[in-house]
Enzyme design. Structure first.
Site, PDB file in Angstrom:
ATOM      1  N   GLN A 215       0.872  -1.178   0.000  1.00 47.99           N
ATOM      2  CA  GLN A 215       0.000   0.000   0.000  1.00 47.99           C
ATOM      3  C   GLN A 215       0.910   1.229   0.000  1.00 47.99           C
ATOM      4  O   GLN A 215       1.536   1.545   1.019  1.00 47.99           O
ATOM      5  CB  GLN A 215      -0.891  -0.003   1.239  1.00 47.99           C
ATOM      6  N   GLY A 256     -11.639   2.217   4.258  1.00 45.00           N
ATOM      7  CA  GLY A 256     -10.589   1.426   3.634  1.00 45.00           C
ATOM      8  C   GLY A 256      -9.748   2.191   2.626  1.00 45.00           C
ATOM      9  O   GLY A 256      -9.973   3.375   2.336  1.00 45.00           O
ATOM     10  N   HIS A 257      -8.762   1.486   2.037  1.00 38.72           N
ATOM     11  CA  HIS A 257      -7.823   2.130   1.122  1.00 38.72           C
ATOM     12  C   HIS A 257      -8.506   2.599  -0.171  1.00 38.72           C
ATOM     13  O   HIS A 257      -9.476   2.003  -0.641  1.00 38.72           O
ATOM     14  CB  HIS A 257      -6.643   1.208   0.804  1.00 38.72           C
ATOM     15  N   ASN A 258      -8.007   3.694  -0.691  1.00 43.02           N
ATOM     16  CA  ASN A 258      -8.442   4.270  -1.975  1.00 43.02           C
ATOM     17  C   ASN A 258      -9.855   4.864  -1.936  1.00 43.02           C
ATOM     18  O   ASN A 258     -10.411   5.219  -2.973  1.00 43.02           O
ATOM     19  CB  ASN A 258      -8.409   3.247  -3.122  1.00 43.02           C
TER      20      ASN A 258
END
Length: 353
Positions: A215, A256-258
């Site tokens: 990440q 969460g990511h993005n």
């Protein structure tokens, strides 16, 4: 137990001042010079307290209230007992909130834990960090290499501002907050225990088990965002996680990511938002809602509490349920199922007859 409040009363405001501040109209027989120094619920407010009434459920409390002034809506004027000082507002909650901000400005943002301003000798600050004037960094806070902190910001005990992170001006970084791989705008408030910029959850099945996906993105938190206690925001995988300006996030939310959250959104407690979801401006998400990854929620949409969003939601829509769907459809289905349950039968049983 002591009755002392953590927020001391100040000089107060007159009822006339509160009316001018909020746009509320003075009620019949109400003295505009009456001094208000506190806030309270209808059943506990005293002669120097402001309260409000906007729900018939509390009619008994209104009838016996000793409040110095009560903010009411025009539609409820008839319920106000004779002699009770009152203000008439178009939006009772907005008016009460505005008065509260004026009466207790110290409650608007978290204060420093210790009375001494400036940088504590017990804080750990890397020499390469850039700290503007008028910053308070309290004991046992850690500021990493090349971090930047803007003037007027308070960093509370136990907080960590990681390598290269930027914190804007007039921010509040609460106790035990952890920042890594993150840029914060101005006037951002992070309540205790917030974690921003840690790994997103990324793994792929490999020949010997689960292989980690790196990440390498960042978290961008724009101006005037407030994030509640123990919420977590993962950094992006290959793009940034973004929280738009003015957005308010409750306690114990996972992003969460993005994920890209638009401006002036409201996300209530225990919401979980999976990776690569896009949320438009002005979206409201009720508590304990789960949102699937790679979903788009349009501007101004509203999601009811305890829902599961599995697909895209159009702009301006009101959805709810598991899985979430337009509210009218959801209500129709719930009513239909309720009626079937009352009959003690199902469509399959009907077809067997």
């Amino acid at each position: 137990m002591s009755d002392a409040s953590f927020f001391k009363r100040g000089a107060g405001l007159t009822v006339g001042d509160i009316g001018a501040l909020t746009g509320a109209e003075l009620g019949a027989g109400t003295d505009p010079a009456r001094l208000i120094t506190g806030l309270g619920p209808l059943d506990r407010a005293g002669p120097a307290d402001l309260s409000f009434f906007d729900n018939p459920r509390y009619l008994d409390q209104l009838a016996s209230s000793r409040a110095g002034c009560v903010i009411v809506a025009a539609k409820h004027l008839a319920a106000a007992p004779a002699g009770l000082p009152h203000l008439v507002a178009g939006n009772v909650h907005v008016a009460f909130a505005a008065a509260g901000r004026a009466l207790f400005p110290a409650a608007l943002t978290p204060a420093a834990i210790l009375p001494a301003a400036g940088i504590s000798p017990r804080a750990e600050i890397d020499p390469s960090a850039a700290i503007e004037p008028d910053v308070t960094i309290e004991a046992f806070a850690v500021v990493g290499p090349h971090a930047r902190i803007g003037s007027g910001t308070v960093v509370s005990p136990g907080a960590v501002v990681g390598t290269g992170c930027t914190v804007g001006r007039n921010c509040r970084i609460g106790p035990q907050v952890s920042l890594s791989n993150a840029f914060l705008g101005n006037r951002v408030v992070l309540h205790p225990g917030v974690k921003i910029g840690q790994d997103g959850f990324g793994y792929v099945p490999g020949p010997e088990g689960l292989d980690k996906v790196v990440q390498i993105g960042r978290v961008i938190v724009q101006d005037d965002v407030e994030i509640g206690a123990n919420s977590t925001i993962d950094r992006g995988a290959v793009r940034d996680t973004v929280i738009g300006e003015g957005t308010k996030i409750d306690n114990q939310v996972q992003i969460g990511h993005n994920v890209a959250v638009g401006r002036h959104c409201v996300i209530v407690a225990q919401v979980g938002i999976s990776g690569s979801t896009t949320i438009g401006d002005g979206v409201m998400i009720g508590g304990q809602t789960g949102i699937n990854g790679h979903v788009e929620i349009g501007d101004g949409a509203q999601i009811a509490a305890v829902s599961v969003v599995a697909g895209d939601v159009p702009a301006g829509a009101r959805w709810g349920g598991i899985p979430a769907k337009p509210v009218r459809q959801w209500f129709r289905e719930m009513r239909f199922l309720s009626e079937l349950a009352k009959k003690g039968r199902s469509p399959r049983h009907d077809s067997d007859e």
